[in-house]
Design a protein around this motif. Structure first.
Motif, PDB file in Angstrom:
ATOM      1  N   UNK A   4      30.813  45.401  38.151  1.00  0.00           N
ATOM      2  CA  UNK A   4      31.503  45.602  39.420  1.00  0.00           C
ATOM      3  C   UNK A   4      32.477  44.449  39.600  1.00  0.00           C
ATOM      4  N   UNK A   5      33.729  44.788  39.887  1.00  0.00           N
ATOM      5  CA  UNK A   5      34.769  43.767  39.994  1.00  0.00           C
ATOM      6  C   UNK A   5      35.500  43.876  41.321  1.00  0.00           C
ATOM      7  N   UNK A   6      35.956  42.730  41.772  1.00  0.00           N
ATOM      8  CA  UNK A   6      36.859  42.649  42.920  1.00  0.00           C
ATOM      9  C   UNK A   6      38.239  42.388  42.355  1.00  0.00           C
ATOM     10  N   UNK A   7      39.218  43.199  42.723  1.00  0.00           N
ATOM     11  CA  UNK A   7      40.580  43.013  42.233  1.00  0.00           C
ATOM     12  C   UNK A   7      41.413  42.299  43.287  1.00  0.00           C
ATOM     13  N   UNK A   8      42.038  41.217  42.870  1.00  0.00           N
ATOM     14  CA  UNK A   8      42.913  40.424  43.719  1.00  0.00           C
ATOM     15  C   UNK A   8      44.332  40.553  43.187  1.00  0.00           C
ATOM     16  N   UNK A   9      45.275  40.881  44.072  1.00  0.00           N
ATOM     17  CA  UNK A   9      46.664  41.042  43.642  1.00  0.00           C
ATOM     18  C   UNK A   9      47.580  41.001  44.854  1.00  0.00           C
ATOM     19  N   UNK A  10      48.853  40.742  44.595  1.00  0.00           N
ATOM     20  CA  UNK A  10      49.872  40.742  45.642  1.00  0.00           C
ATOM     21  C   UNK A  10      50.170  42.203  45.993  1.00  0.00           C
ATOM     22  N   UNK A  11      49.651  42.632  47.121  1.00  0.00           N
ATOM     23  CA  UNK A  11      49.673  44.048  47.483  1.00  0.00           C
ATOM     24  C   UNK A  11      51.078  44.634  47.475  1.00  0.00           C
ATOM     25  N   UNK A  59      28.275  42.057  46.116  1.00  0.00           N
ATOM     26  CA  UNK A  59      27.789  42.852  45.006  1.00  0.00           C
ATOM     27  C   UNK A  59      28.698  42.893  43.792  1.00  0.00           C
ATOM     28  N   UNK A  60      29.790  42.153  43.817  1.00  0.00           N
ATOM     29  CA  UNK A  60      30.710  42.098  42.680  1.00  0.00           C
ATOM     30  C   UNK A  60      30.336  40.909  41.807  1.00  0.00           C
ATOM     31  N   UNK A  61      30.513  41.062  40.499  1.00  0.00           N
ATOM     32  CA  UNK A  61      30.153  39.978  39.583  1.00  0.00           C
ATOM     33  C   UNK A  61      31.350  39.172  39.123  1.00  0.00           C
ATOM     34  N   UNK A  62      32.564  39.674  39.380  1.00  0.00           N
ATOM     35  CA  UNK A  62      33.759  38.993  38.899  1.00  0.00           C
ATOM     36  C   UNK A  62      34.954  39.333  39.772  1.00  0.00           C
ATOM     37  N   UNK A  63      35.824  38.355  39.937  1.00  0.00           N
ATOM     38  CA  UNK A  63      37.120  38.589  40.572  1.00  0.00           C
ATOM     39  C   UNK A  63      38.165  38.659  39.462  1.00  0.00           C
ATOM     40  N   UNK A  64      38.891  39.760  39.424  1.00  0.00           N
ATOM     41  CA  UNK A  64      39.954  39.963  38.451  1.00  0.00           C
ATOM     42  C   UNK A  64      41.270  39.796  39.201  1.00  0.00           C
ATOM     43  N   UNK A  65      41.980  38.726  38.878  1.00  0.00           N
ATOM     44  CA  UNK A  65      43.252  38.441  39.543  1.00  0.00           C
ATOM     45  C   UNK A  65      44.359  39.057  38.690  1.00  0.00           C
ATOM     46  N   UNK A  76      46.190  34.449  50.659  1.00  0.00           N
ATOM     47  CA  UNK A  76      44.985  35.257  50.509  1.00  0.00           C
ATOM     48  C   UNK A  76      44.539  35.365  49.058  1.00  0.00           C
ATOM     49  N   UNK A  77      45.470  35.284  48.129  1.00  0.00           N
ATOM     50  CA  UNK A  77      45.082  35.239  46.706  1.00  0.00           C
ATOM     51  C   UNK A  77      44.275  33.965  46.475  1.00  0.00           C
ATOM     52  N   UNK A  78      44.774  32.828  46.962  1.00  0.00           N
ATOM     53  CA  UNK A  78      44.044  31.561  46.814  1.00  0.00           C
ATOM     54  C   UNK A  78      42.663  31.658  47.451  1.00  0.00           C
ATOM     55  N   UNK A  79      42.607  32.246  48.635  1.00  0.00           N
ATOM     56  CA  UNK A  79      41.319  32.395  49.328  1.00  0.00           C
ATOM     57  C   UNK A  79      40.339  33.221  48.491  1.00  0.00           C
ATOM     58  N   UNK A  80      40.822  34.323  47.936  1.00  0.00           N
ATOM     59  CA  UNK A  80      39.955  35.194  47.132  1.00  0.00           C
ATOM     60  C   UNK A  80      39.457  34.484  45.875  1.00  0.00           C
ATOM     61  N   UNK A  81      40.332  33.737  45.226  1.00  0.00           N
ATOM     62  CA  UNK A  81      39.938  32.996  44.030  1.00  0.00           C
ATOM     63  C   UNK A  81      38.874  31.957  44.382  1.00  0.00           C
ATOM     64  N   UNK A  82      39.119  31.186  45.418  1.00  0.00           N
ATOM     65  CA  UNK A  82      38.183  30.136  45.824  1.00  0.00           C
ATOM     66  C   UNK A  82      36.853  30.743  46.253  1.00  0.00           C
ATOM     67  N   UNK A  83      36.897  31.811  47.014  1.00  0.00           N
ATOM     68  CA  UNK A  83      35.660  32.461  47.460  1.00  0.00           C
ATOM     69  C   UNK A  83      34.853  32.957  46.260  1.00  0.00           C
ATOM     70  N   UNK A  84      35.508  33.622  45.332  1.00  0.00           N
ATOM     71  CA  UNK A  84      34.791  34.118  44.145  1.00  0.00           C
ATOM     72  C   UNK A  84      34.165  32.962  43.371  1.00  0.00           C
ATOM     73  N   UNK A  85      34.936  31.896  43.157  1.00  0.00           N
ATOM     74  CA  UNK A  85      34.432  30.751  42.410  1.00  0.00           C
ATOM     75  C   UNK A  85      33.261  30.104  43.139  1.00  0.00           C
ATOM     76  N   UNK A 115      46.621  27.280  38.653  1.00  0.00           N
ATOM     77  CA  UNK A 115      47.235  25.951  38.707  1.00  0.00           C
ATOM     78  C   UNK A 115      47.318  25.418  40.133  1.00  0.00           C
ATOM     79  N   UNK A 116      47.023  26.252  41.124  1.00  0.00           N
ATOM     80  CA  UNK A 116      47.132  25.860  42.531  1.00  0.00           C
ATOM     81  C   UNK A 116      45.780  25.641  43.191  1.00  0.00           C
ATOM     82  N   UNK A 117      44.704  25.751  42.415  1.00  0.00           N
ATOM     83  CA  UNK A 117      43.363  25.615  42.964  1.00  0.00           C
ATOM     84  C   UNK A 117      42.700  24.389  42.347  1.00  0.00           C
ATOM     85  N   UNK A 118      42.298  23.442  43.205  1.00  0.00           N
ATOM     86  CA  UNK A 118      41.614  22.240  42.744  1.00  0.00           C
ATOM     87  C   UNK A 118      40.108  22.416  42.869  1.00  0.00           C
TER      88      UNK A 118
END
Length: 166
Positions: A4-11, A59-65, A76-85, A115-118
């Motif tokens: 199960x994946x969460x997809x993150x993208x510029x809508x 319930x998702x195991x991975x975020x696919x950006x 919101x892309x940054x938020x989704x990446x950080x939340x998944x991590x 490159x934008x997430x510390x």
């Protein structure tokens, strides 16, 4: 069993490309949101968006950006990446600029969003750990599509293993 994946993208820019990837059915994804639904969620403000993202990631195991020309460093892309991590989910990026959009055009490659997430106190960039796959083919959109479809499940598994190690 499909992950199960969460997809993150510029809508606005990549919804068509994201739909192509989601419709490969190589992963079990979260249901797509329509333009009208997304506009309604946005009207609720930042708290509504944050709550919606959290619900979609359950319930998702991975975020696919899915990385297009304008994906990197969006709020919101940054938020989704950080939340998944932070939720210990796998995170992987896949460049989709080589897929045609609804008008039949491909795009240019965008910056690496990782490159934008510390990472915490170390301030190391997430891009030192998380992979950004580039399936873009010189042969065109069809080959790019085939490469993504053939590899996305393995890329997600690799991302989950990487996260388990960090």
């Amino acid at each position: 069993m499909l992950r199960k994946a969460f997809f993150s993208f510029h809508f606005d820019a990549d919804n068509w490309r994201a739909a192509q990837v989601r419709n490969m059915h190589a992963l079990e994804d979260n249901p797509p949101v329509s333009d009208n639904e997304w506009e309604q969620i946005k009207r609720g403000g930042d708290n509504a968006i944050t709550k919606w993202i959290a619900g979609q990631m359950l319930g998702r195991s991975c975020a696919v950006v899915l990385v297009g020309a304008g994906t990197a460093n969006r709020k919101w892309i940054n938020h989704e990446i950080i939340k998944a991590w932070d939720d210990r989910k796998g995170v992987v990026g896949i460049r989709v600029h080589g897929l045609k959009d609804s008008k039949g055009y491909v795009s240019s490659a965008g910056a690496n969003p990782f490159d934008y997430i510390e990472l915490g106190q170390s301030k190391a960039l997430l891009s030192t750990i998380v992979e950004l796959k580039d399936p873009t083919s010189l042969w065109g959109s069809t080959e790019t599509y085939s490469t993504i479809k053939s590899n996305i499940a393995d890329w997600v598994e690799q991302a989950i293993q990487i996260r388990a190690q960090h």
